[in-house]
Design an enzyme around this catalytic site. Sequence first.
Site, PDB file in Angstrom:
ATOM      1  N   ARG A 118      19.995 -19.827 -11.883  1.00  0.00           N
ATOM      2  CA  ARG A 118      19.427 -18.312 -12.012  1.00  0.00           C
ATOM      3  C   ARG A 118      18.083 -18.242 -12.950  1.00  0.00           C
ATOM      4  O   ARG A 118      17.928 -17.129 -13.482  1.00  0.00           O
ATOM      5  CB  ARG A 118      20.521 -17.750 -12.807  1.00  0.00           C
ATOM      6  CG  ARG A 118      21.961 -17.636 -12.245  1.00  0.00           C
ATOM      7  CD  ARG A 118      22.940 -16.514 -12.726  1.00  0.00           C
ATOM      8  NE  ARG A 118      24.185 -16.865 -12.155  1.00  0.00           N
ATOM      9  CZ  ARG A 118      25.119 -17.507 -12.339  1.00  0.00           C
ATOM     10  NH1 ARG A 118      24.944 -18.433 -13.418  1.00  0.00           N
ATOM     11  NH2 ARG A 118      26.411 -17.760 -11.729  1.00  0.00           N
ATOM     12  N   LYS A 140       4.799 -12.860  -6.618  1.00  0.00           N
ATOM     13  CA  LYS A 140       5.498 -12.971  -5.431  1.00  0.00           C
ATOM     14  C   LYS A 140       5.874 -14.153  -4.893  1.00  0.00           C
ATOM     15  O   LYS A 140       5.085 -15.199  -4.566  1.00  0.00           O
ATOM     16  CB  LYS A 140       4.718 -12.146  -4.351  1.00  0.00           C
ATOM     17  CG  LYS A 140       4.953 -10.570  -4.354  1.00  0.00           C
ATOM     18  CD  LYS A 140       4.090  -9.961  -3.090  1.00  0.00           C
ATOM     19  CE  LYS A 140       3.919  -8.464  -3.392  1.00  0.00           C
ATOM     20  NZ  LYS A 140       3.421  -7.805  -2.033  1.00  0.00           N
ATOM     21  N   GLU A 182      -9.082 -13.312   1.721  1.00  0.00           N
ATOM     22  CA  GLU A 182      -8.455 -12.686   0.787  1.00  0.00           C
ATOM     23  C   GLU A 182      -9.637 -12.306  -0.331  1.00  0.00           C
ATOM     24  O   GLU A 182      -9.464 -11.183  -1.122  1.00  0.00           O
ATOM     25  CB  GLU A 182      -7.627 -13.498  -0.005  1.00  0.00           C
ATOM     26  CG  GLU A 182      -6.274 -14.093   0.880  1.00  0.00           C
ATOM     27  CD  GLU A 182      -5.300 -12.950   1.330  1.00  0.00           C
ATOM     28  OE1 GLU A 182      -5.469 -11.819   0.941  1.00  0.00           O
ATOM     29  OE2 GLU A 182      -4.208 -13.241   2.049  1.00  0.00           O
ATOM     30  N   LYS A 224      -6.958  -9.000  -8.999  1.00  0.00           N
ATOM     31  CA  LYS A 224      -5.462  -9.179  -8.777  1.00  0.00           C
ATOM     32  C   LYS A 224      -4.485  -8.859  -9.981  1.00  0.00           C
ATOM     33  O   LYS A 224      -3.634  -8.184  -9.942  1.00  0.00           O
ATOM     34  CB  LYS A 224      -5.012 -10.286  -8.083  1.00  0.00           C
ATOM     35  CG  LYS A 224      -3.722 -10.584  -7.868  1.00  0.00           C
ATOM     36  CD  LYS A 224      -3.096 -10.991  -6.720  1.00  0.00           C
ATOM     37  CE  LYS A 224      -1.889 -11.132  -6.364  1.00  0.00           C
ATOM     38  NZ  LYS A 224      -1.247 -11.552  -5.253  1.00  0.00           N
ATOM     39  N   GLU A 234       5.230  -3.681  -6.826  1.00  0.00           N
ATOM     40  CA  GLU A 234       4.585  -2.934  -5.634  1.00  0.00           C
ATOM     41  C   GLU A 234       5.626  -1.657  -5.385  1.00  0.00           C
ATOM     42  O   GLU A 234       6.281  -1.443  -4.302  1.00  0.00           O
ATOM     43  CB  GLU A 234       4.959  -3.762  -4.671  1.00  0.00           C
ATOM     44  CG  GLU A 234       4.046  -3.202  -3.352  1.00  0.00           C
ATOM     45  CD  GLU A 234       3.731  -4.242  -2.125  1.00  0.00           C
ATOM     46  OE1 GLU A 234       3.419  -5.470  -2.463  1.00  0.00           O
ATOM     47  OE2 GLU A 234       4.100  -4.016  -1.129  1.00  0.00           O
ATOM     48  N   ARG A 238       0.128  -1.521  -5.797  1.00  0.00           N
ATOM     49  CA  ARG A 238       0.168  -3.011  -5.570  1.00  0.00           C
ATOM     50  C   ARG A 238      -0.099  -3.069  -4.073  1.00  0.00           C
ATOM     51  O   ARG A 238      -0.458  -4.303  -3.423  1.00  0.00           O
ATOM     52  CB  ARG A 238       1.138  -3.781  -5.961  1.00  0.00           C
ATOM     53  CG  ARG A 238       1.278  -5.211  -5.661  1.00  0.00           C
ATOM     54  CD  ARG A 238       1.776  -6.281  -6.557  1.00  0.00           C
ATOM     55  NE  ARG A 238       1.862  -7.649  -6.042  1.00  0.00           N
ATOM     56  CZ  ARG A 238       2.418  -8.448  -6.760  1.00  0.00           C
ATOM     57  NH1 ARG A 238       3.142  -8.531  -7.824  1.00  0.00           N
ATOM     58  NH2 ARG A 238       2.376  -9.826  -6.157  1.00  0.00           N
ATOM     59  N   ASN A 242      -2.324  -5.753   0.348  1.00  0.00           N
ATOM     60  CA  ASN A 242      -1.807  -5.971   1.504  1.00  0.00           C
ATOM     61  C   ASN A 242      -2.795  -5.402   2.846  1.00  0.00           C
ATOM     62  O   ASN A 242      -2.359  -5.319   3.920  1.00  0.00           O
ATOM     63  CB  ASN A 242      -0.378  -5.696   1.883  1.00  0.00           C
ATOM     64  CG  ASN A 242       0.589  -6.369   0.937  1.00  0.00           C
ATOM     65  OD1 ASN A 242       0.294  -7.554   0.944  1.00  0.00           O
ATOM     66  ND2 ASN A 242       1.327  -5.891   0.571  1.00  0.00           N
ATOM     67  N   HIS A 245      -2.695  -6.643   6.271  1.00  0.00           N
ATOM     68  CA  HIS A 245      -1.696  -7.834   6.211  1.00  0.00           C
ATOM     69  C   HIS A 245      -0.409  -7.484   7.238  1.00  0.00           C
ATOM     70  O   HIS A 245       0.107  -8.064   7.860  1.00  0.00           O
ATOM     71  CB  HIS A 245      -0.877  -8.018   4.876  1.00  0.00           C
ATOM     72  CG  HIS A 245      -1.708  -8.928   3.948  1.00  0.00           C
ATOM     73  ND1 HIS A 245      -3.135  -8.717   3.481  1.00  0.00           N
ATOM     74  CD2 HIS A 245      -1.387  -9.965   3.203  1.00  0.00           C
ATOM     75  CE1 HIS A 245      -3.526  -9.588   2.964  1.00  0.00           C
ATOM     76  NE2 HIS A 245      -2.384 -10.599   2.537  1.00  0.00           N
ATOM     77  N   HIS A 249       0.456  -9.955   9.674  1.00  0.00           N
ATOM     78  CA  HIS A 249       1.728 -10.608   9.555  1.00  0.00           C
ATOM     79  C   HIS A 249       2.310 -10.535  11.070  1.00  0.00           C
ATOM     80  O   HIS A 249       3.087 -11.485  11.387  1.00  0.00           O
ATOM     81  CB  HIS A 249       2.722  -9.879   8.647  1.00  0.00           C
ATOM     82  CG  HIS A 249       2.491 -10.267   7.200  1.00  0.00           C
ATOM     83  ND1 HIS A 249       3.117  -9.678   6.115  1.00  0.00           N
ATOM     84  CD2 HIS A 249       1.856 -11.325   6.606  1.00  0.00           C
ATOM     85  CE1 HIS A 249       2.692 -10.190   4.999  1.00  0.00           C
ATOM     86  NE2 HIS A 249       2.162 -11.259   5.084  1.00  0.00           N
ATOM     87  N   HIS A 262      -2.569 -18.157   7.711  1.00  0.00           N
ATOM     88  CA  HIS A 262      -2.458 -16.718   7.010  1.00  0.00           C
ATOM     89  C   HIS A 262      -3.810 -15.967   6.810  1.00  0.00           C
ATOM     90  O   HIS A 262      -3.970 -14.701   7.270  1.00  0.00           O
ATOM     91  CB  HIS A 262      -1.986 -16.989   5.649  1.00  0.00           C
ATOM     92  CG  HIS A 262      -1.504 -15.651   4.939  1.00  0.00           C
ATOM     93  ND1 HIS A 262      -0.681 -14.584   5.202  1.00  0.00           N
ATOM     94  CD2 HIS A 262      -2.273 -15.107   3.730  1.00  0.00           C
ATOM     95  CE1 HIS A 262      -0.765 -13.668   4.629  1.00  0.00           C
ATOM     96  NE2 HIS A 262      -1.482 -13.805   3.500  1.00  0.00           N
TER      97      HIS A 262
END
Length: 367
Positions: A118, A140, A182, A224, A234, A238, A242, A245, A249, A262
């Site tokens: 956990r 993330k 990026e 960032k 987000e 935030r 992206n 992206h 993606h 990527h």
Amino acid sequence: MQTLKVDLGERSYPIFIGDHLLARQDLFAGLIRGRQVAIVTNETVAPLYLSQLQGALEGYAVTSIVLPDGEAFKNWQTLQTIFDGLLESRHDRRTTLIALGGGVIGDMAGFAAACYQRGVDFIQVPTTLLSQVDSSVGGKTGINHPLGKNMIGAFYQPRGVIIDTATLATLPARELSAGLAEVIKYGLICDAPFLDWLEQRIGDLRALDSVALTEAIHRSCAAKARVVGADETEQGIRAILNLGHTFGHAIETHQGYGAWLHGEAVAAGTVMALEMSRRLGWIETAERDRAIRLLAAAGLPVVPPQDMTAADFLRHMAVDKKVENGQLRLVLLKELGQALVTADFPREVLDETLTADYQAIVKELGA
Ligand code: NAD
Ligand code: GLY
């Protein structure tokens, strides 16, 4: 060495940036709370940097978990290998995981740390430019699903990020360029003067000039950290991180994970976001072209894959994490240096963007 802080109240953490930090026992000791450490890395990075890191961890009980390399392995099965290694070596809740590698390792090790018993501590030691300027900061973590990129994961912040710029010396040129996608992103979304700087220094960055790299990493991480500090999970701002992206993606998922890097998919996706912003009348053609030239000068693809239809894009974009109540939201540019997230665009502009002739645009530019 330079130090930045990600300001998240009691979960705040430092980012250390400098040469040969992998050997800095003191930096690791300052972040590790227990006596057990598990290094998660892969079969490419391990022969290069694992022993250096092990050297900095003398005195701790260290397990090394070496995973197969590649985006195609960012999945449940590989995650299970991390848990196998932790349980076989009897790691308890005071264990610290150290992610040594690029974004794939960082995302997976971070997710493993979020889940194991956990939640245990973890430290990011990113070794690609992309992971140094982006994925190691902000918490993330996650893995891919065959139907969508990064669809399974958690927000889980590291205890610290240790960026050893010397590790970039062994990075293949194509991977360096992927990281530059990026870096350029930060200029486009929130730091227009950075774009001027990048235009001047892009050659130095590709030639691994250490002063230029450190400046680019510092400026990117600072941007960032600001955005993450304002919106950790987000809920709003935030999402501007992206840019490119959603289109990117879709490219990665459609082409098969790993076929396009990527950063490469993000670069082509950014060109699509630029084109859409231009079609909405927000940026000038000259601004779109300026950004495309910079991406091309970074050695990045600026034309989406020719075999992808608008229907292919739409199918993959429908599972994007920015979809809300079935409505697609996109990160677009109001101007160079100012991004926004919006669902408020005519559908035909999206369709035109998906079917635009990018080859012709780029040919005209000579980029
Ligand atoms: P990667 O982790 O696949 O690394 C690229 C390649 O470089 C791999 O083959 C790796 O083994 C190798 N490598 C790593 N360091 C090296 C070094 N110093 N020398 C030689 N080879 C080295 O890819 P990446 O571009 O670092 O990361 C991409 C991943 O990051 C994607 O899965 C993406 O979804 C994720 N990502 C996450 C976030 C986030 O906020 N969590 C942000 C951006 C990207
Ligand atoms: N790379 C996007 C984010 O961290 O939010």
